[in-house]
Enzyme design. Structure first.
Site, PDB file in Angstrom:
ATOM      1  N   ARG A   1      -2.068  -5.922  -7.831  1.00  0.00           N
ATOM      2  CA  ARG A   1      -0.703  -6.582  -7.539  1.00  0.00           C
ATOM      3  C   ARG A   1      -0.667  -7.519  -8.792  1.00  0.00           C
ATOM      4  O   ARG A   1       0.614  -8.018  -9.264  1.00  0.00           O
ATOM      5  CB  ARG A   1      -1.075  -7.459  -6.310  1.00  0.00           C
ATOM      6  CG  ARG A   1      -0.992  -6.377  -5.120  1.00  0.00           C
ATOM      7  CD  ARG A   1      -1.391  -7.213  -4.026  1.00  0.00           C
ATOM      8  NE  ARG A   1      -2.948  -7.561  -4.283  1.00  0.00           N
ATOM      9  CZ  ARG A   1      -3.498  -8.049  -3.293  1.00  0.00           C
ATOM     10  NH1 ARG A   1      -2.985  -8.367  -2.176  1.00  0.00           N
ATOM     11  NH2 ARG A   1      -4.659  -8.424  -3.300  1.00  0.00           N
TER      12      ARG A   1
ATOM     13  N   LYS B   1     -14.612  -8.546   4.534  1.00  0.00           N
ATOM     14  CA  LYS B   1     -13.572  -8.582   5.336  1.00  0.00           C
ATOM     15  C   LYS B   1     -14.050  -8.057   6.842  1.00  0.00           C
ATOM     16  O   LYS B   1     -13.702  -7.127   7.104  1.00  0.00           O
ATOM     17  CB  LYS B   1     -12.467  -7.878   5.007  1.00  0.00           C
ATOM     18  CG  LYS B   1     -12.071  -8.358   3.503  1.00  0.00           C
ATOM     19  CD  LYS B   1     -10.529  -7.323   3.462  1.00  0.00           C
ATOM     20  CE  LYS B   1     -10.197  -7.725   2.071  1.00  0.00           C
ATOM     21  NZ  LYS B   1      -9.014  -6.479   1.513  1.00  0.00           N
TER      22      LYS B   1
ATOM     23  N   HIS C   1       0.935  -0.955   0.113  1.00  0.00           N
ATOM     24  CA  HIS C   1       0.135  -0.059  -0.018  1.00  0.00           C
ATOM     25  C   HIS C   1       0.848   1.317  -0.007  1.00  0.00           C
ATOM     26  O   HIS C   1       0.547   2.315  -0.570  1.00  0.00           O
ATOM     27  CB  HIS C   1      -0.817   0.087   1.319  1.00  0.00           C
ATOM     28  CG  HIS C   1      -1.926  -1.157   1.506  1.00  0.00           C
ATOM     29  ND1 HIS C   1      -1.967  -1.795   2.732  1.00  0.00           N
ATOM     30  CD2 HIS C   1      -2.853  -1.578   0.643  1.00  0.00           C
ATOM     31  CE1 HIS C   1      -2.819  -2.683   2.543  1.00  0.00           C
ATOM     32  NE2 HIS C   1      -3.567  -2.636   1.389  1.00  0.00           N
TER      33      HIS C   1
ATOM     34  N   SER D   1      -2.632  -7.576   3.435  1.00  0.00           N
ATOM     35  CA  SER D   1      -2.720  -7.629   4.770  1.00  0.00           C
ATOM     36  C   SER D   1      -3.251  -8.681   5.547  1.00  0.00           C
ATOM     37  O   SER D   1      -2.699  -9.355   6.501  1.00  0.00           O
ATOM     38  CB  SER D   1      -3.856  -6.477   5.234  1.00  0.00           C
ATOM     39  OG  SER D   1      -3.581  -5.137   4.598  1.00  0.00           O
TER      40      SER D   1
HETATM   41  O1  PNS Z   1      -8.273  -2.906   0.650  1.00  0.00           O
HETATM   42  P1  PNS Z   1      -9.710  -3.477   0.120  1.00  0.00           P
HETATM   43  O2  PNS Z   1     -10.462  -4.447   0.912  1.00  0.00           O
HETATM   44  O3  PNS Z   1      -9.374  -4.293  -1.385  1.00  0.00           O
HETATM   45  O4  PNS Z   1     -10.752  -2.109  -0.292  1.00  0.00           O
HETATM   46  C1  PNS Z   1     -11.922  -2.422  -0.741  1.00  0.00           C
HETATM   47  C2  PNS Z   1     -13.076  -1.058  -0.533  1.00  0.00           C
HETATM   48  C3  PNS Z   1     -12.977  -0.881   1.051  1.00  0.00           C
HETATM   49  C4  PNS Z   1     -12.239  -0.170  -1.438  1.00  0.00           C
HETATM   50  C5  PNS Z   1     -14.287  -1.464  -1.123  1.00  0.00           C
HETATM   51  O5  PNS Z   1     -14.881  -2.812  -0.438  1.00  0.00           O
HETATM   52  C6  PNS Z   1     -15.281  -0.302  -0.803  1.00  0.00           C
HETATM   53  O6  PNS Z   1     -15.125   0.618  -1.630  1.00  0.00           O
HETATM   54  N1  PNS Z   1     -16.046  -0.399   0.304  1.00  0.00           N
HETATM   55  C7  PNS Z   1     -16.810   0.724   0.705  1.00  0.00           C
HETATM   56  C8  PNS Z   1     -18.440   0.505   0.331  1.00  0.00           C
HETATM   57  C9  PNS Z   1     -18.618   0.458  -1.166  1.00  0.00           C
HETATM   58  O7  PNS Z   1     -18.528   1.441  -1.573  1.00  0.00           O
HETATM   59  N2  PNS Z   1     -18.746  -0.535  -1.962  1.00  0.00           N
HETATM   60  C10 PNS Z   1     -19.429  -0.806  -3.426  1.00  0.00           C
HETATM   61  C11 PNS Z   1     -18.003  -0.992  -3.888  1.00  0.00           C
HETATM   62  S1  PNS Z   1     -18.581  -1.213  -5.515  1.00  0.00           S
END
Ligand code: PNS
Length: 160
Positions: free
Chosen positions: A91, A41, A17, A129
């Protein structure tokens, strides 16, 4: 002024990150690292507030990086703040399908939404992570993947 938002779970932040954030901060005038919850998660090691604090500590010497958090949809954050440019790290090919789906869904919900992808440096291409936590939980060394401050906080969680 071009502001970009780098959203993620960051539970906790890793060198992968950090690589993406530092590179994005050289391209955009300001970078907001946005700590969010990923419904997929659910068993986070760190609270959102703890994750924010860990990240603030890591980037305390980079003046155009700041850290925020948001509970809700990313598109709502973008609408609310006017920050509609999002950075995501890729990645490997395996990340592509999830990222493509998310970028497409976000754009469908908010047509001004733009997602920019940065390829993570190959030396971090396998780090996540989740993997770092799994290695730490099982007594492995995590020094190559997280800064010292993050490592100490992981160990504190495992002592509890
Ligand atoms: O680090 P990650 O877990 O890959 O991040 C994913 C994240 C937090 C960016 C994604 O789950 C997210 O945007 N969550 C907020 C809720 C949301 O907008 N969900 C719809 C995504 S299309």
């Amino acid at each position: 002024m071009s502001v970009a938002v780098y959203p993620g779970t960051f539970d906790p932040i890793t060198y992968g990150h950090i690589d993406v954030a530092e590179r994005a901060a050289k391209v955009f005038s300001d970078l907001i690292i946005l700590v969010m919850n990923n419904p997929g998660k659910s068993n986070a090691m760190f609270s959102v507030e703890e994750r924010v604090s860990l990240i603030q500590n890591v980037f305390s010497n980079i003046s155009n990086i700041c850290v925020a958090s948001y509970r809700g949809l990313l598109v709502d954050y973008a609408r609310l703040t006017g920050h509609n440019v999002i950075i995501r790290g890729l990645r490997a090919v395996s990340d592509f399908e999830y990222e493509m789906t998310m970028a497409a869904a976000n754009r469908r919900m908010y047509d001004s939404f733009e997602t920019f992808f940065l390829m993570t440096d190959t030396k971090y291409s396998f780090i996540s992570s989740s993997l770092v936590k799994e290695i730490a939980i099982n007594g492995g060394k995590i020094d190559p993947w997280v800064p010292e401050s993050v490592k100490q906080e992981i160990y504190k969680k495992l002592e509890k």
